[in-house]
Design a protein around this motif. Structure first.
Motif, PDB file in Angstrom:
ATOM      1  N   ALA A 248      -2.484  -1.632  11.996  1.00 29.23           N
ATOM      2  CA  ALA A 248      -2.248  -3.090  11.901  1.00 29.23           C
ATOM      3  C   ALA A 248      -0.747  -3.384  11.963  1.00 29.23           C
ATOM      4  O   ALA A 248       0.089  -2.523  11.690  1.00 29.23           O
ATOM      5  N   GLU A 249      -0.454  -4.618  12.292  1.00 31.24           N
ATOM      6  CA  GLU A 249       0.937  -5.030  12.462  1.00 31.24           C
ATOM      7  C   GLU A 249       1.648  -5.065  11.099  1.00 31.24           C
ATOM      8  O   GLU A 249       1.142  -5.683  10.159  1.00 31.24           O
ATOM      9  N   PRO A 250       2.824  -4.424  10.953  1.00 35.13           N
ATOM     10  CA  PRO A 250       3.547  -4.504   9.676  1.00 35.13           C
ATOM     11  C   PRO A 250       3.866  -5.978   9.372  1.00 35.13           C
ATOM     12  O   PRO A 250       4.166  -6.751  10.284  1.00 35.13           O
ATOM     13  N   GLY A 251       3.781  -6.357   8.095  1.00 30.20           N
ATOM     14  CA  GLY A 251       4.019  -7.770   7.753  1.00 30.20           C
ATOM     15  C   GLY A 251       2.743  -8.583   7.716  1.00 30.20           C
ATOM     16  O   GLY A 251       2.697  -9.657   7.132  1.00 30.20           O
ATOM     17  N   ASP A 256       0.337  -4.449   5.499  1.00 29.62           N
ATOM     18  CA  ASP A 256       1.098  -4.204   4.268  1.00 29.62           C
ATOM     19  C   ASP A 256       0.220  -3.599   3.183  1.00 29.62           C
ATOM     20  O   ASP A 256      -1.015  -3.620   3.285  1.00 29.62           O
ATOM     21  N   SER A 257       0.876  -3.119   2.104  1.00 27.59           N
ATOM     22  CA  SER A 257       0.109  -2.690   0.921  1.00 27.59           C
ATOM     23  C   SER A 257      -0.427  -3.928   0.195  1.00 27.59           C
ATOM     24  O   SER A 257       0.183  -5.003   0.265  1.00 27.59           O
ATOM     25  N   VAL A 258      -1.545  -3.732  -0.491  1.00 29.33           N
ATOM     26  CA  VAL A 258      -2.095  -4.815  -1.326  1.00 29.33           C
ATOM     27  C   VAL A 258      -2.356  -4.240  -2.717  1.00 29.33           C
ATOM     28  O   VAL A 258      -2.817  -3.103  -2.841  1.00 29.33           O
ATOM     29  N   ILE A 498      -5.969 -10.371 -10.133  1.00 28.17           N
ATOM     30  CA  ILE A 498      -4.965 -10.953  -9.228  1.00 28.17           C
ATOM     31  C   ILE A 498      -4.804  -9.996  -8.039  1.00 28.17           C
ATOM     32  O   ILE A 498      -4.665  -8.783  -8.226  1.00 28.17           O
ATOM     33  N   TYR A 499      -4.853 -10.551  -6.833  1.00 27.36           N
ATOM     34  CA  TYR A 499      -4.565  -9.766  -5.619  1.00 27.36           C
ATOM     35  C   TYR A 499      -3.236 -10.236  -5.049  1.00 27.36           C
ATOM     36  O   TYR A 499      -2.973 -11.456  -5.025  1.00 27.36           O
ATOM     37  N   ALA A 500      -2.415  -9.290  -4.570  1.00 28.76           N
ATOM     38  CA  ALA A 500      -1.132  -9.680  -3.978  1.00 28.76           C
ATOM     39  C   ALA A 500      -0.755  -8.710  -2.868  1.00 28.76           C
ATOM     40  O   ALA A 500      -1.054  -7.514  -2.934  1.00 28.76           O
ATOM     41  N   GLN A 501      -0.117  -9.274  -1.842  1.00 29.61           N
ATOM     42  CA  GLN A 501       0.363  -8.473  -0.700  1.00 29.61           C
ATOM     43  C   GLN A 501       1.801  -8.047  -0.986  1.00 29.61           C
ATOM     44  O   GLN A 501       2.625  -8.876  -1.402  1.00 29.61           O
ATOM     45  N   LEU A 502       2.094  -6.757  -0.802  1.00 32.74           N
ATOM     46  CA  LEU A 502       3.439  -6.237  -1.058  1.00 32.74           C
ATOM     47  C   LEU A 502       4.080  -5.854   0.278  1.00 32.74           C
ATOM     48  O   LEU A 502       3.575  -4.981   0.982  1.00 32.74           O
ATOM     49  N   SER A 503       5.172  -6.529   0.626  1.00 24.98           N
ATOM     50  CA  SER A 503       5.836  -6.252   1.910  1.00 24.98           C
ATOM     51  C   SER A 503       7.133  -5.492   1.665  1.00 24.98           C
ATOM     52  O   SER A 503       7.808  -5.729   0.664  1.00 24.98           O
ATOM     53  N   GLY A 504       7.476  -4.609   2.610  1.00 23.19           N
ATOM     54  CA  GLY A 504       8.744  -3.875   2.496  1.00 23.19           C
ATOM     55  C   GLY A 504       8.505  -2.429   2.099  1.00 23.19           C
ATOM     56  O   GLY A 504       7.418  -2.052   1.681  1.00 23.19           O
ATOM     57  N   SER A 581      -9.034  -9.210   9.327  1.00 25.07           N
ATOM     58  CA  SER A 581      -9.447  -8.320   8.222  1.00 25.07           C
ATOM     59  C   SER A 581     -10.868  -7.800   8.408  1.00 25.07           C
ATOM     60  O   SER A 581     -11.305  -6.895   7.696  1.00 25.07           O
ATOM     61  N   GLY A 582     -11.619  -8.402   9.367  1.00 23.69           N
ATOM     62  CA  GLY A 582     -13.011  -7.992   9.561  1.00 23.69           C
ATOM     63  C   GLY A 582     -13.915  -8.425   8.416  1.00 23.69           C
ATOM     64  O   GLY A 582     -14.968  -7.825   8.183  1.00 23.69           O
TER      65      GLY A 582
END
Length: 767
Positions: A248-251, A256-258, A498-504, A581-582
């Motif tokens: 998948a595309e970064p970002g 990204d990690s979740v 809580i769900y969150a996307q972690l970028s970087g 995300s399917g």
């Protein structure tokens, strides 16, 4: 063709669904479910099979594929209208196609169309979804595989056509179910219970953190399969970081990690012991026809409505003096006991209880929207926070409208919801509680309704948690995008996710911290959780899919709120996220077309609806001309729709009332202030003669003090197993006793123990 109770198999029409195999994998509190549906066409004509079935309301459907002969076709997620057109085009050009879509009205109903199954051909369909397991009153995690899809009552004038469901009695369900589960957790698994017969739990390692369990052989898929999983020390906050998809595309969300954070706030004991003595308690009770059905097939005499009446008795006795209350009931229309909420007193309590005793399941359909609108139109009472308790067997066709209404009014109340019996819509029950900042409970199988409802009353009496904020402390090269809606409610010991996307990018050893701050009864508090940012191994993309599903549901709700306004971007965003995300959404569907079969299928397709089990609880709606035969089970005679359409049947003579439960008998005698009166009815409830009770009273004791102490000793001595049910009304009785400053309390406790043959300590009574 007339859907006469859906007894289609009696017409000797073959049903192409042969068997269902379900594999469940539970990791801590997240479940991955893989269902395989096996079809076979035994007719001499090509078939289109349609199967409408329930899934948990918050499930994220993330994979759908079909195998025909040796050919495997994996479905893609596409915008719903495009997917439907592609399906129709494939069928009209003689190709095989499969379409899986979510109902427009309710996110817990799916329909699966299997198109162009040639004579003699078999097809195997694999469906995968992930879901979180909800925490129950006794800390068990609940997984439910819904089998029973009760007919959804479609209110007049509500949006969209209802889902067409064909139902047959359970004994005629023509397909079998095999079900196995594998459970793993960082903490030992203490037990797994079910409403169905299970083979014994098999541990896979010595520390008992992994186990398998399966349904005993011969299970007919005629009821929901419910598993309750218990871990040791279940209430540990945790955070799971999952690495993104390499392709998948970064970002992007999938690149990204979740992180999934589970928090269990613990409130200071000083605050927890001070129960609120104010509030406006509004009880909304379903009295549609299906509430007259047994809660469980094993205890035929206890109907949903009789259990609900007993529950209202306990609730009314447990309310604090100084609060306000009202009781509404609904079916096709609605009624209330008082024109508006009244102050709680001996007189108003007695008046309400008289009306409650007469409540029957005789109000027709399930129109829950109108009474809710009426309740929300009533002005709130200053300094009396509104707490709404909704009881329903949850069979409505306009789920999304109801949830949207609760959300719109979430600033003025907390909503506690109860799904009664099998087939209650998890989307409705969970959605109302979530949007109303309250708590949801399901009452099925052998559960008693009372302890679950009293737990929710304890939550309602807890001071509301306000000013909730979540802050993240992460390495400077990592940024966070929260996917979950803001937390609006926190309860002692209950989980918040809580769900969150972690970028970087960050180093392997890096740590993060999440802090939840809130104010409780004027005291600022906080809970912190430190966690490692290195991804967990072997989680698949479960956390990503649950995070995507959470974000999709929030966006769908925004879209409904802003419908008619110019921003068409929300729907596009949902479709894009769903495709990326399917994970299914209300705007997309899974479509699979077999482009390999070069032989075109000849002849018109015959459509077959595959029946779901008709539980004892609810007969399907007859066609307007279909009168049900008198030999039908009584419950089926009182289905909502038959009453709603004015089809009234001769009811068999009412069965003899079972003897009153001794606990409820004693509770029914308590006054609103918390005390009992010394009279013959109390002596009977205690299993003594009036003379014995009078004679044992210490000479200087006041009769009401003596009566109240006797009642408390009886509860502690004989009903400790039901303490959850009477604890609040006993606390009220103890505080009434303390307020009397009565002499000779000790003598009364001693004499009461002798009379009742108990040995309950004065301290245990809270004196």
């Amino acid at each position: 063709m007339m859907n006469r109770c859906g007894l289609l198999t009696l017409q000797k029409e073959p049903v192409p669904l042969k068997s269902i195999e379900v594999e469940l994998e539970v990791r801590d509190h997240v479940a991955t479910v893989v269902s395989t549906l096996n079809y076979e066409n035994k007719e001499d004509k090509p078939l289109e099979a349609v199967f409408v079935f329930p899934l948990p309301g918050d499930a994220a459907v993330c994979h759908f594929s079909a195998k025909i002969g040796q050919t495997q076709i994996v479905a893609e997620v596409k915008e719903k209208q495009k997917a439907r057109e592609e399906y129709d085009d494939a069928l009209s050009s003689g190709q095989q196609a499969f379409l899986l879509e979510e109902s427009d009205q309710s996110p817990d109903i799916f329909s699966l169309s299997v198109g162009s199954l040639p004579p003699g051909e078999s097809a195997s369909i694999r469906l995968e979804y992930v879901t979180e397991l909800s925490v129950q009153a006794d800390d068990g995690l609940r997984f439910c595989l819904p089998a029973v899809l009760n007919p959804r009552y479609q209110p007049q004038g509500s949006e969209g056509a209802g889902v067409q469901v064909t139902s047959v009695p359970a004994s005629l369900v023509p397909y079998s179910l095999s079900f196995s589960a594998r459970v793993s957790s960082p903490r030992p698994i203490s037990k797994v219970e079910s409403n169905c017969s299970l083979d014994p739990l098999q541990y896979l390692n010595t520390d008992q953190t992994q186990a398998t369990v399966k349904l005993a052989a011969g299970h007919k898929f005629d009821r929901d399969v419910e598993l309750l999983i218990y871990y040791k020390d279940a209430h540990q906050p945790t955070a799971v970081v999952e690495a993104g998809q390499a392709s998948a595309e970064p970002g992007s969300l999938m690149g990204d990690s979740v992180v999934m954070v589970s928090l269990y706030p613990e409130f200071p004991q000083s605050v927890m012991s001070s129960m609120a003595s104010c509030g406006e308690f509004v009880f909304l009770m379903d009295r549609s026809g299906s509430m007259g059905c047994p809660i469980t097939n094993s205890k035929q005499q206890e109907t949903r409505i009789s259990s609900a009446r007993d529950t209202l008795l306990l609730l009314l006795k447990s309310l604090p003096m100084g609060c306000y209350f009202n009781i509404y009931s609904f079916g096709s229309g609605y009624e209330h006991i008082f024109p508006k909420s009244v102050e709680y007193s001996q007189q108003t309590m007695e008046e309400a209880l008289k009306k409650v005793e007469q409540m029957e399941a005789n109000l027709g359909g399930t129109e829950i929207l109108q009474p809710l609108k009426h309740i929300y139109s009533q002005p709130c009472i200053p300094n009396q926070p509104r707490q709404l308790f909704v009881f329903t067997d949850g069979e409505v066709g306009n789920t999304k409208e109801v949830i949207d209404l609760v959300k719109k009014n979430s600033g003025s109340h907390r909503c506690f919801s109860f799904g009664i019996g099998e087939g209650a819509s998890s989307a409705l029950i969970n959605g109302m509680a979530k949007e109303g900042g309250g708590h949801a409970q399901f009452i099925t199988g052998t559960d008693r309704m009372q302890p679950k409802v009293m737990q929710s009353l304890r939550f309602a009496l807890q001071p509301a948690v306000v000013d909730i904020s979540v802050t993240w402390d992460l390495p400077k090269e990592v940024s966070v995008t929260v996917l979950s809606p803001p937390i609006t409610a926190l309860f002692q010991g209950q989980r918040s996710l809580i769900y969150a996307q972690l970028s970087g990018q960050c180093s392997e050893a890096a740590e993060g911290c999440v802090t939840v701050k809130y104010s409780l009864a004027g005291h600022p508090s906080e809970n912190q959780l430190h966690f490692s940012l290195s991804p967990a191994e072997d989680t698949g993309l479960t956390v990503h899919r649950l995070g995507a599903r959470t974000l999709i549901r929030s966006l769908e709700m925004d879209e409904r709120e802003n419908r008619g306004q110019q921003d068409g971007g929300v729907k596009e965003k949902v479709v894009q996220l769903s495709v990326q995300s399917g994970v299914s959404s209300s705007f997309t569907a899974f479509i699979a077309v077999n482009k390999d079969n070069s032989e075109m299928i000849q002849g018109p397709l015959v459509r077959r609806n595959i029946p779901t089990p008709l539980c004892m609880d609810a007969a399907p709606f007859p066609a307007p001309s279909a009168f049900m035969p008198n030999s039908m089970a009584k419950c089926e005679r009182t289905t909502k729709e038959s009453i709603f359409r004015g089809v009234v049947h001769d009811m068999a003579a009412a069965p003899e009332q079972p003897p009153r439960d001794p606990l409820l008998h004693l509770v029914s005698l308590q006054g609103a202030s918390g005390c009992w009166l010394l009279d013959p009815a109390l002596a009977t409830a205690l299993g003594k003669t009036n003379e014995e009770v009078e004679k044992s009273k210490p000479e200087k004791a006041n009769s009401e003090v003596w009566a109240t102490i006797l009642a408390l000793i009886w509860l502690h001595g004989f009903k400790m197993d039901a303490k959850d049910e009477w604890e609040l009304l006993a606390m009220k009785a103890a505080s009434w006793l303390r307020a009397q400053n009565a002499p000779c309390v000790t003598e009364c406790v001693d004499a009461g123990n002798v009379l009742l043959g108990c040995s309950v300590k004065k301290e245990a009574l809270g004196l």
